[in-house]
Structures are given as C-alpha cells and as structure tokens.
Design a protein around this motif. Sequence first.
Motif, PDB file in Angstrom:
ATOM      1  N   LEU A   1       0.871  -1.175   0.000  1.00  0.00           N
ATOM      2  CA  LEU A   1       0.000   0.000   0.000  1.00  0.00           C
ATOM      3  C   LEU A   1       0.907   1.222   0.000  1.00  0.00           C
ATOM      4  CD1 LEU A   1      -2.863   1.273   0.273  1.00  0.00           C
ATOM      5  CD2 LEU A   1      -2.464   1.269   2.761  1.00  0.00           C
ATOM      6  N   PRO A   2       1.089   1.864  -1.152  1.00  0.00           N
ATOM      7  CA  PRO A   2       1.985   3.027  -1.185  1.00  0.00           C
ATOM      8  C   PRO A   2       1.298   4.257  -0.608  1.00  0.00           C
ATOM      9  CG  PRO A   2       1.051   2.659  -3.356  1.00  0.00           C
ATOM     10  CD  PRO A   2       0.513   1.558  -2.469  1.00  0.00           C
ATOM     11  N   VAL A   3       1.972   4.920   0.306  1.00  0.00           N
ATOM     12  CA  VAL A   3       1.461   6.149   0.910  1.00  0.00           C
ATOM     13  C   VAL A   3       2.513   7.216   0.640  1.00  0.00           C
ATOM     14  CG1 VAL A   3       0.585   7.252   2.984  1.00  0.00           C
ATOM     15  CG2 VAL A   3       0.293   4.783   2.674  1.00  0.00           C
ATOM     16  N   GLY A   4       2.250   8.029  -0.378  1.00  0.00           N
ATOM     17  CA  GLY A   4       3.254   8.980  -0.830  1.00  0.00           C
ATOM     18  C   GLY A   4       3.345  10.202   0.055  1.00  0.00           C
ATOM     19  N   ILE A   5       4.567  10.526   0.449  1.00  0.00           N
ATOM     20  CA  ILE A   5       4.829  11.758   1.192  1.00  0.00           C
ATOM     21  C   ILE A   5       5.986  12.485   0.514  1.00  0.00           C
ATOM     22  CG2 ILE A   5       3.970  10.906   3.403  1.00  0.00           C
ATOM     23  CD1 ILE A   5       6.849  10.328   4.206  1.00  0.00           C
ATOM     24  N   ASP A   6       6.107  13.764   0.788  1.00  0.00           N
ATOM     25  CA  ASP A   6       7.202  14.551   0.215  1.00  0.00           C
ATOM     26  C   ASP A   6       8.446  14.284   1.037  1.00  0.00           C
ATOM     27  OD1 ASP A   6       8.840  16.311  -1.044  1.00  0.00           O
ATOM     28  OD2 ASP A   6       7.674  18.105  -0.601  1.00  0.00           O
TER      29      ASP A   6
ATOM     30  N   TYR B   1       4.315  12.466   9.681  1.00  0.00           N
ATOM     31  CA  TYR B   1       3.744  11.213   9.197  1.00  0.00           C
ATOM     32  C   TYR B   1       2.424  10.882   9.890  1.00  0.00           C
ATOM     33  CZ  TYR B   1       6.054   9.567  13.484  1.00  0.00           C
ATOM     34  OH  TYR B   1       6.477   9.410  14.789  1.00  0.00           O
ATOM     35  N   ALA B   2       1.874  11.797  10.665  1.00  0.00           N
ATOM     36  CA  ALA B   2       0.673  11.505  11.447  1.00  0.00           C
ATOM     37  C   ALA B   2      -0.501  11.105  10.556  1.00  0.00           C
ATOM     38  CB  ALA B   2       0.311  12.699  12.315  1.00  0.00           C
ATOM     39  N   GLU B   3      -0.854  11.949   9.604  1.00  0.00           N
ATOM     40  CA  GLU B   3      -2.002  11.655   8.746  1.00  0.00           C
ATOM     41  C   GLU B   3      -1.740  10.464   7.819  1.00  0.00           C
ATOM     42  OE1 GLU B   3      -5.123  13.954   5.711  1.00  0.00           O
ATOM     43  OE2 GLU B   3      -3.388  15.023   6.548  1.00  0.00           O
ATOM     44  N   PRO B   4      -0.556  10.374   7.188  1.00  0.00           N
ATOM     45  CA  PRO B   4      -0.288   9.194   6.352  1.00  0.00           C
ATOM     46  C   PRO B   4      -0.358   7.877   7.126  1.00  0.00           C
ATOM     47  CG  PRO B   4       1.253  10.938   5.816  1.00  0.00           C
ATOM     48  CD  PRO B   4       0.511  11.399   7.034  1.00  0.00           C
ATOM     49  N   LEU B   5       0.099   7.867   8.370  1.00  0.00           N
ATOM     50  CA  LEU B   5       0.058   6.632   9.154  1.00  0.00           C
ATOM     51  C   LEU B   5      -1.385   6.238   9.449  1.00  0.00           C
ATOM     52  CD1 LEU B   5       1.287   4.331  10.718  1.00  0.00           C
ATOM     53  CD2 LEU B   5       1.773   5.898  12.612  1.00  0.00           C
ATOM     54  N   ARG B   6      -2.211   7.199   9.795  1.00  0.00           N
ATOM     55  CA  ARG B   6      -3.619   6.889  10.040  1.00  0.00           C
ATOM     56  C   ARG B   6      -4.299   6.375   8.765  1.00  0.00           C
ATOM     57  NH1 ARG B   6      -6.294   8.899  14.642  1.00  0.00           N
ATOM     58  NH2 ARG B   6      -4.872   9.827  16.158  1.00  0.00           N
ATOM     59  N   TYR B   7      -3.929   6.958   7.637  1.00  0.00           N
ATOM     60  CA  TYR B   7      -4.481   6.483   6.362  1.00  0.00           C
ATOM     61  C   TYR B   7      -4.107   5.011   6.149  1.00  0.00           C
ATOM     62  CZ  TYR B   7      -4.960   5.662   1.362  1.00  0.00           C
ATOM     63  OH  TYR B   7      -5.293   5.108   0.141  1.00  0.00           O
TER      64      TYR B   7
END
Length: 449
Positions: A131-136, A153-159
Amino acid sequence: MYGMGFTRTLRAVGSALVAGALLVGIAPVASADQIRHEQWPLRSFGADDVWKVSTGKGVTVAVIDDPVDGSHRDLKGNVLPGKSFFTGGTADHPFGEREHGTAMASLIAGHGHGPGDGDGVKGLAPDAKILPVGIDLGDPDEGSDSSGKRLSYAEPLRYAVDHGARVVNMSFMTDDVVPSDAEQAAVDYARKHDVLVVAGSGNSGVSSPRNPAVARGVLAVGAVDIDLKVWKFSNYGSHIKLLAPGLHIRSAGVETPYRLANGTSDSTAYVSAAAALLRAKFPDLTAGQIANRLVKTAGLPDDMRGKKLPDPHYGYGFIRPSKALTANIPAGSKDGPLPPLSDASSKAAGDGKAVKSDTDEGMGMGIIVGIVGGVVGLLVVVLIVVLVAKKKSGRNGPPPGGSGGYGGLGGQGGPGGFVGYPVNPNPYQQQPGGPGSYPSAPPVQPPGR
C-alpha cells in the motif's frame, strides 16, 4: 539458522559483492540475473526454505515513502493504488526520479520476473501487497520535505491503518528527536488497531534518537553488514530493537531499473517483510506477539553472551526469519517487547488530541477531605512506629548497619537494609544464536538512502 559455515559463505559472497560494487560505475545496468545473484540477504535468510513456509500472501504492508512505481516489472501486480499526500491522487506511480519508495517496496514484496521469476529483485515477502502512501520525503536522512518544511507522518500513518495495512514501513527520519503529539497519537492509533509499525534508526552513526524510530511503540531497526557486524553509520540507542542487512543492497529503481545502496532504510524494509511473513503464518497473533517472535529468535554475536538486552547497538539481535516462522515460541503478552499501550494513550489515539482527565478542572471537596484524613492517619502511624523503635533501641543497643547507624535502604540483603526488589531476567534474553564480532563495520561506501 546462522552457523559458522554460513558466516564463511557470507564473507566470500561479501568479497564478491564489494568487487561488484566497484564495477557499478563501469557497467550502467547489471543484467537481471546478476541482480538476483547480488541479493545476498536472500541467501543469508535461506529464502528458498522460508518461502516453503510463508510468502506473505494476504498481508498488506504500507510503505510511507516516495510514491512507488507499480509498473516496475519486479513489482507489477503487487502494488495497490494507495494515496499521495503531496501530489494528490494515487501513489502507485513514481514522482519524477524519486525512487526510495520503489526500492523499499521491492525489498518487501518484489516478485522478480522472467522464467520462474528468477531474474531481477525479489522481496522477502514476494506475495505480500504494497500500500503506497506517498509523502514529500525530500532527503530521507534530512528529516524535511523538499521545501524544507518539517516532515509529518501523522495523517499518512492513520491512512495506512484505515486502509488495511497490517505492517507499516517507515524508512525515513524527521527533524525531531521526539514525535509530535499528533505523530505519537497516530502510532498509538496503529497499535490500537493491531498494526505493527517499523522504522529505521538513521544513517549518521550517532546515539541521538531520531523520530519516528524513537516513537513509543515503534519497532526501531538498525543495520548489519554481510559479516553480521553493526554498520558503522547505523544510529544506536536504547530504543533499538532489531537489526537486518543494510549494506550493498540491490533493489528496484526508477531512473534505472536497479540500484545499489547502503542504509537502515533497507534493513527496515527487511524487518517489515519478515513481519509480513509472520502475519501470514500466524494470523491470530497480535502485532506485539509478531514482534515477540522476531526478538525471541534474533541472533547475536558470541561476545554478546550474557549481556543485558536490548543492547544499544544490537537491540535484541539480527532477524532470522526462518527460525521466527518455525520455532516453538509461546505467544506471550499482547504487547510483546513493545511498551504497553496505556488507557490514556488508547483514548488519545482516537482523534490525535490529548485526553483531559475529569480531575483537570480541580478536585472535589470529598477527594480533598479524604486525602487530608489519610495524611493525618499516616502521621499517627509513623509517630507510633518511631516511639516503639526508640524504646527498643534503648534496650537492645544500636540497630544493625553500623555503630549508631540506620543501615542501608537499597542493597539487596545488605546489613540493616530492606531486601531490594528481585532482578527479573529480561524476558527477551536469549542465548546468542549467530556468529560474528562486535566491532564496527570496516570502511564502506558513504551512508546511502
């Protein structure tokens, strides 16, 4: 299982890899079958035997990182759409030439290609889904995005948690030595939902903890070289839990089909892959119990025998996936080697906000009266004890512990002192299971991503 013969084989392979690394600049792209040959961690793990037990099928591993190239021939079919938090849309296609996320995904769930999938990069859990969760990510060793803003990474981790991940790989660092409240709440949220979060310690060779590896409840990972020595650039500290291969690591690329790199990023991906293997084999175990199997079966050098674990450099040792899959290990507590998730943390994990106690606005009168009454009662008891002790002292002479002294309070069994609390053996202490030596790794390439 690592043995002395295995170590000699690794050293031979290592010499060949060093020579190969020197040739990378000469040959622009190595052949696909050569790439598989250069994946020394798979041989060290005994991957062919591992895959007879588990391939990670049915397990989703989130890769919070650069977007992943889902069309790469060694990853095609194993990458879900995911979400990009800085470009919008899905994260299953690369952003420019950024390839770090693709590399991590390939070490976890690459399946190779060609006849029998015998060419190219193969991951340790080749049937897992990414599951790729792209961040800058910017530079994953600098802790900020490409614009210099703090990476969160708070919001990406919850996603990732909300979209089916059972393991989350975070092969990067932020600017901070501690997580923000929102980030720690996100880690707690993951744990509350039985998701194992794995993060790399960093590539600076320092003891300063770095976020997210230092976040409470994260499985922090360092790197070893081909001789099973801690890499000289692997960050260390009391938060380190496990080690995995991190030098001369072949993985999938974007600008070119394959890359060669060093770093705790790669070792983190291998631990995440091992966790995926275990989650597929033991679907009823909690995330903490999966971590428990990894630490209980980890290997250590002979000269670590009898030392307190986790060690600041070695943690509980280097992962041994085959043994973790097959050893008779009691499930243990739901948290395993991870710190317990407190009720307050569990409640805070729901929305990322601090939980306010009912007593934060002040104590009720009944509570105050109860406290005062308790203190008065305690003072009366203490006064009686002192008077009785003084009377007995006059009859029997000075108390033990020295002439006229009161004796020690802390020493176990010390003269005149209270017997101390028993020193419980570390529940994850084990007999070293792997060869090698403790000194820092020999000079290697500069720290890699």
